[in-house]
Design an enzyme around this catalytic site. Sequence first.
Site, mmCIF file in Angstrom:
data_model
loop_
_atom_site.group_PDB
_atom_site.id
_atom_site.type_symbol
_atom_site.label_atom_id
_atom_site.label_comp_id
_atom_site.label_asym_id
_atom_site.label_seq_id
_atom_site.Cartn_x
_atom_site.Cartn_y
_atom_site.Cartn_z
ATOM 1 C CG HIS A 32 -1.906 1.151 1.091
ATOM 2 N ND1 HIS A 32 -1.836 2.250 2.007
ATOM 3 C CD2 HIS A 32 -3.065 1.194 0.299
ATOM 4 C CE1 HIS A 32 -3.039 3.028 1.271
ATOM 5 N NE2 HIS A 32 -3.553 2.333 0.564
ATOM 6 C CB CYS A 33 4.060 2.105 1.843
ATOM 7 S SG CYS A 33 3.495 1.462 3.535
ATOM 8 C CB ILE A 34 5.460 1.007 -2.959
ATOM 9 C CG1 ILE A 34 4.867 -0.469 -3.392
ATOM 10 C CG2 ILE A 34 6.380 0.915 -1.843
ATOM 11 C CD1 ILE A 34 5.367 -1.379 -3.883
#
Length: 364
Positions: A355-357
């Site tokens: 999700h962070c990328i």
Amino acid sequence: MRTLMSSPQQDGYRMPGEFEPHQKTYLLWPQRPDNWRNGGKPAQKAFVAVATAISKFELVVVGVNDDQYLNARTLLPDQVEVIELSSNDAWIRDSGATFVVNGQGGLRGIDWTFNAWGGLVDGLYAPWDKDDRVAQKLTELERADRYRLDDFVLEGGSFHVDGEGTLITTEECLLSAGRNPSMSKEQIEQRLKSSLNVTKVIWLKRGIYQDETNGHLDNIANFVRPGEVVLAWTDDQTDPQYAISQENLKILENATDAHGRSLKVHKLQLPSPITITEPESAGVDAVAGTLPRQAGDRLAASYVNYYTANGGIVFPLFGDPADAAAQATLQALYPERQVVGVPAREILLGGGNIHCITQQVPLV
Ligand code: KQY
């Protein structure tokens, strides 16, 4: 494109839930050797797998620094678009724009101030100037006007919205000393409301144990759909995560959303604790000012850090027996989507996960 002085709330723009339809997904390319081991090569393979998995569901665009452009273009499949876009690192959930829509074809981007998760107080690297320009560049690429918040530090991974007026975040992150230390909790909540056009903010206390982002929400909880939340969970009472998840469960079960609904909370079991190995630690350049990666350090592994794409869920695999259970839980939560696991240890070693990328551009 214009920089607006008003707010999305004043202008009638809202952030859709991630589960609403997307135009595309942006990623950035990992390369910094003081965060990614072995010159970023293993992480690049993992990012290629993530981009390939998401590209089965929607258009994927990967932004790359010029010195890595040809390598990225060669490694990524043809259906993934590769553009030159400079950055300090690859966490576009946090450095990228948060897109908002008005329901009449309007698309705008929010450009929060980015300071690498805490600036000179407890930030994870310096400088972060290229990262702080990523959001503006995305709005230009999308031909979207932008709201620039010069006086408010925020990352996209620190909250989720249900698209219907509710936002969840953590106190650990938003009240941290390195972000907006001169603002009260009430002032921060007010800024979230005006920027994201929500009327209800649910405050969890803490995120995943030892998450280097100061407890980003996207690693601990997510909206499956309005009224339903998934929460990272462990039944192991000896794990420091146990009390954190218990506390969050109580908060969520006692909360109501912007429409006055009680939330249905689904538990998603965590993998067994994952730590950095000696060879993994040895592959990371030691640079003053960048968070060191030491052998034995526990990583903030969580299956909740998945991406919701058009018709699909792309979630991290850790090579743990809990991988299969996570897949089954997610498939039950999202019967209408195809759930795809991607090996993600290399992304986890960099301090975050799938999700962070990623950063979605909603369909208008
Ligand atoms: O998890 C994220 N959203 C970002 C993690 C940044 C880690 C930098 N080492």
